[in-house]
Design a protein around this motif. Structure first.
Motif, PDB file in Angstrom:
ATOM      1  N   GLY B  15       0.811  -1.227   0.000  1.00 38.09           N
ATOM      2  CA  GLY B  15       0.000   0.000   0.000  1.00 38.09           C
ATOM      3  C   GLY B  15       0.834   1.262   0.000  1.00 38.09           C
ATOM      4  N   LYS B  16       2.059   1.156  -0.501  1.00 35.22           N
ATOM      5  CA  LYS B  16       2.962   2.323  -0.534  1.00 35.22           C
ATOM      6  C   LYS B  16       2.348   3.524  -1.255  1.00 35.22           C
ATOM      7  N   THR B  17       1.796   3.238  -2.443  1.00 32.22           N
ATOM      8  CA  THR B  17       1.329   4.358  -3.269  1.00 32.22           C
ATOM      9  C   THR B  17       0.168   5.088  -2.628  1.00 32.22           C
ATOM     10  N   ILE B  18      -0.825   4.346  -2.144  1.00 32.71           N
ATOM     11  CA  ILE B  18      -1.982   5.013  -1.529  1.00 32.71           C
ATOM     12  C   ILE B  18      -1.539   5.767  -0.282  1.00 32.71           C
ATOM     13  N   ILE B  19      -0.543   5.221   0.416  1.00 30.96           N
ATOM     14  CA  ILE B  19      -0.030   5.907   1.606  1.00 30.96           C
ATOM     15  C   ILE B  19       0.734   7.172   1.196  1.00 30.96           C
ATOM     16  N   ALA B  20       1.555   7.066   0.161  1.00 30.06           N
ATOM     17  CA  ALA B  20       2.300   8.253  -0.299  1.00 30.06           C
ATOM     18  C   ALA B  20       1.325   9.357  -0.722  1.00 30.06           C
ATOM     19  N   VAL B  21       0.287   8.972  -1.470  1.00 30.92           N
ATOM     20  CA  VAL B  21      -0.687   9.965  -1.948  1.00 30.92           C
ATOM     21  C   VAL B  21      -1.456  10.545  -0.761  1.00 30.92           C
ATOM     22  N   SER B  22      -1.916   9.686   0.140  1.00 28.24           N
ATOM     23  CA  SER B  22      -2.720  10.165   1.276  1.00 28.24           C
ATOM     24  C   SER B  22      -1.879  11.033   2.211  1.00 28.24           C
ATOM     25  N   LEU B  23      -0.609  10.679   2.365  1.00 30.10           N
ATOM     26  CA  LEU B  23       0.279  11.525   3.192  1.00 30.10           C
ATOM     27  C   LEU B  23       0.435  12.898   2.556  1.00 30.10           C
ATOM     28  N   ALA B  24       0.622  12.894   1.233  1.00 25.70           N
ATOM     29  CA  ALA B  24       0.764  14.172   0.515  1.00 25.70           C
ATOM     30  C   ALA B  24      -0.489  15.018   0.734  1.00 25.70           C
ATOM     31  N   MET B  25      -1.657  14.388   0.621  1.00 23.38           N
ATOM     32  CA  MET B  25      -2.910  15.132   0.781  1.00 23.38           C
ATOM     33  C   MET B  25      -3.066  15.625   2.225  1.00 23.38           C
ATOM     34  N   ALA B  26      -2.640  14.796   3.176  1.00 26.31           N
ATOM     35  CA  ALA B  26      -2.744  15.195   4.587  1.00 26.31           C
ATOM     36  C   ALA B  26      -1.811  16.378   4.876  1.00 26.31           C
ATOM     37  N   LEU B  27      -0.625  16.371   4.290  1.00 22.39           N
ATOM     38  CA  LEU B  27       0.321  17.482   4.494  1.00 22.39           C
ATOM     39  C   LEU B  27      -0.191  18.759   3.824  1.00 22.39           C
ATOM     40  N   LEU B  28      -0.826  18.583   2.650  1.00 24.73           N
ATOM     41  CA  LEU B  28      -1.418  19.738   1.956  1.00 24.73           C
ATOM     42  C   LEU B  28      -2.499  20.373   2.822  1.00 24.73           C
ATOM     43  N   LYS B  29      -3.295  19.504   3.452  1.00 21.98           N
ATOM     44  CA  LYS B  29      -4.400  19.963   4.294  1.00 21.98           C
ATOM     45  C   LYS B  29      -3.868  20.800   5.453  1.00 21.98           C
ATOM     46  N   LYS B  30      -2.642  20.489   5.879  1.00 22.29           N
ATOM     47  CA  LYS B  30      -2.028  21.261   6.966  1.00 22.29           C
ATOM     48  C   LYS B  30      -1.393  22.546   6.440  1.00 22.29           C
ATOM     49  N   GLY B  31      -1.514  22.779   5.144  1.00 22.63           N
ATOM     50  CA  GLY B  31      -1.021  24.024   4.561  1.00 22.63           C
ATOM     51  C   GLY B  31       0.408  23.969   4.047  1.00 22.63           C
ATOM     52  N   PHE B  32       1.002  22.768   3.999  1.00 24.37           N
ATOM     53  CA  PHE B  32       2.384  22.666   3.502  1.00 24.37           C
ATOM     54  C   PHE B  32       2.416  22.653   1.974  1.00 24.37           C
ATOM     55  N   ARG B  33       3.557  23.053   1.452  1.00 23.51           N
ATOM     56  CA  ARG B  33       3.801  22.977   0.002  1.00 23.51           C
ATOM     57  C   ARG B  33       4.424  21.598  -0.246  1.00 23.51           C
ATOM     58  N   VAL B  34       3.756  20.843  -1.101  1.00 23.18           N
ATOM     59  CA  VAL B  34       4.149  19.431  -1.250  1.00 23.18           C
ATOM     60  C   VAL B  34       4.432  19.087  -2.712  1.00 23.18           C
ATOM     61  N   SER B  35       5.407  18.209  -2.880  1.00 28.37           N
ATOM     62  CA  SER B  35       5.673  17.662  -4.213  1.00 28.37           C
ATOM     63  C   SER B  35       5.632  16.140  -4.087  1.00 28.37           C
ATOM     64  N   LEU B  36       4.962  15.502  -5.015  1.00 30.40           N
ATOM     65  CA  LEU B  36       4.817  14.040  -4.981  1.00 30.40           C
ATOM     66  C   LEU B  36       5.358  13.480  -6.296  1.00 30.40           C
ATOM     67  N   LEU B  37       6.390  12.652  -6.187  1.00 28.77           N
ATOM     68  CA  LEU B  37       7.046  12.156  -7.406  1.00 28.77           C
ATOM     69  C   LEU B  37       6.979  10.629  -7.485  1.00 28.77           C
ATOM     70  N   ASP B  38       6.714  10.144  -8.676  1.00 33.93           N
ATOM     71  CA  ASP B  38       6.612   8.695  -8.880  1.00 33.93           C
ATOM     72  C   ASP B  38       7.985   8.143  -9.267  1.00 33.93           C
ATOM     73  N   PHE B  39       8.592   7.412  -8.337  1.00 30.30           N
ATOM     74  CA  PHE B  39       9.867   6.754  -8.645  1.00 30.30           C
ATOM     75  C   PHE B  39       9.704   5.247  -8.756  1.00 30.30           C
ATOM     76  N   ASP B  40       8.465   4.834  -8.988  1.00 29.43           N
ATOM     77  CA  ASP B  40       8.225   3.412  -9.224  1.00 29.43           C
ATOM     78  C   ASP B  40       8.168   3.230 -10.739  1.00 29.43           C
ATOM     79  N   PHE B  41       9.354   3.141 -11.344  1.00 31.18           N
ATOM     80  CA  PHE B  41       9.405   3.089 -12.808  1.00 31.18           C
ATOM     81  C   PHE B  41       8.974   1.740 -13.374  1.00 31.18           C
ATOM     82  N   ARG B  42       8.891   0.735 -12.505  1.00 32.66           N
ATOM     83  CA  ARG B  42       8.487  -0.594 -12.986  1.00 32.66           C
ATOM     84  C   ARG B  42       6.972  -0.750 -12.994  1.00 32.66           C
ATOM     85  N   ALA B  43       6.322  -0.067 -12.097  1.00 31.24           N
ATOM     86  CA  ALA B  43       4.854  -0.145 -12.035  1.00 31.24           C
ATOM     87  C   ALA B  43       4.307   1.239 -11.704  1.00 31.24           C
TER      88      ALA B  43
END
Lengths: 140, 261
Positions: B15-43
């Protein structure tokens, strides 16, 4: 009179035929030797071109741009310096010591060791010595 | 200065991806500037998750930057202002085409060495030039070059594991032989805990947590497995549609803890 296949050839004919076959065989062997020479020559040329275009070997760790596996195979002390240096374009031992929280002398020794291993480039500007990771790619 | 966080696991399906995305959204909600990058080049999967808000065709992928086909700023897609995205959110997508996946699998060590240096320059650009507070890297599971490079450039590593003993043992051996070499701050996040374990057999769950604690790194959270999360449409807006869902709340707690690391 026509002879059948089963009938033996006269002795002279048989010798002549054997000689002829041997001559042909010799010619074929000569041609194989010649082809082999040409192939060896081509192979040498191919290896020479391959060697010229080959990327630096990272397994030796000498004179190469370090990849992640090469970094992991470094002793901890050198790896720490290397990780710190990645954060700078170029850095002095003093800069590195601020990043790693180790003594300047320790960073200087590590960076010089990495430079000797060929991972870093070293340049002197005035009294300061700057270290940077070797560049092997186009900078954007 | 901001932080780079890699989300990694020893095996797939944690569940890495859903966690990475949800963490990004949770940090955004706290007002942080966030960047989310996909380094899973195989999938690669962020492309699908942000499919509704990304202009198609995508002009440049992270693959293009690493392959020296574009500048680093060209791979960053600004999705700020999309529904529910009020703070700055930049995403970088990995190319999901079969050709691109094959291409990334066939890279040489020399190329990977260059990629590592490029990744550092991308890090510096995001944190110093663009003043991002958090850069989250979603990685491939196990030991892949792209993941090692991502971990090396990170300040903080979140290892996601399920309660499956094979996963936990995988994490233990990876910590011993791999993660600890990086000397990064490392947090373990337990995901997909059986809800009945959480509710009915607290003792067992406590045992599980104790077992995880022997890993020697802080356990940043334990998230139960929710069927509705697994069934939900996999897009970035799950947290927006379900702001009170326990899964989202748990991840908001985790995001809150990240600020202290």
């Amino acid at each position: 009179m026509k002879r059948t296949n089963e009938e033996p050839l006269p002795r002279e004919d048989s010798h002549e035929r054997m000689k002829d076959e041997l001559r042909q065989l010799n010619l074929k062997i000569d041609s194989i030797i010649e082809l082999n020479k040409q192939m060896l020559s081509l192979q040498r040329e191919f290896l020479r071109i391959l060697d010229k275009n080959r990327e630096p070997s990272h397994s030796s760790g000498i004179g190469a741009v370090p990849d992640a596996v090469a970094l992991l195979s470094l002793p901890t002390s050198l790896r720490k310096t290397m990780f710190a240096l990645y954060k700078f374009e170029e850095a002095t031992a003093e800069d590195l010591s601020h990043e790693t929280k180790r003594l300047r002398a320790v960073e200087s020794a590590s960076a010089n060791q990495l430079a000797r291993m060929g991972y870093l480039e070293k340049k002197r500007v005035g009294r300061k010595v700057y270290f940077c990771i070797k560049n092997s790619f186009k900078e954007y | 200065m901001g932080k780079v966080i890699s989300v990694h696991s020893s095996r797939g399906g944690t569940g890495k991806t859903i966690i990475a995305v949800s963490l990004a959204m949770a940090l955004l909600k706290k007002g942080f500037r966030v960047s989310l990058l996909d380094f899973d080049f195989r999938a690669p999967s962020l492309f699908n998750i942000f499919g509704d808000v990304v202009k198609v065709p995508v002009e440049y992928w992270i693959n293009d930057f690493l392959n020296e086909r574009c500048k680093k700023e060209q791979v960053l897609i600004d999705v700020t202002g999309s529904p529910g995205v009020d703070s700055k959110l930049l995403i970088g997508l990995a190319n999901p085409s079969v050709y691109a996946v094959q291409d990334m699998m066939a890279k040489t060590r020399g190329w990977e060495a260059s990629a590592l240096k490029k990744l550092y320059s991308l890090r510096s650009f995001l944190l110093k030039n663009l003043n991002m507070d958090y850069v989250i890297l979603d990685t491939s599971p196990g030991i892949q070059y792209s993941s090692i490079n991502a971990i090396i450039t990170s300040d903080l590593l979140i290892i996601v594991t399920t309660s499956d003993p094979l996963d936990i043992e995988g994490v233990r051996s990876m910590l011993r032989e791999f993660y600890d070499l990086f000397e990064k701050r490392t947090l373990v996040l337990l995901n997909k805990v059986f809800p009945e374990m959480e509710l009915l057999h607290e003792q067992e769950n406590t045992e599980l947590i104790k077992q995880l604690e022997t890993l020697g790194h802080p356990i940043v959270g334990a998230i139960p497995c929710y069927c509705d999360v697994l069934r939900a449409k996999r897009d970035y807006s799950f947290s927006l549609r379900n702001p009170t869902h326990p899964f989202i709340r748990k991840l908001e707690e985790v995001a809150g803890k990240l600020v202290n690391y």
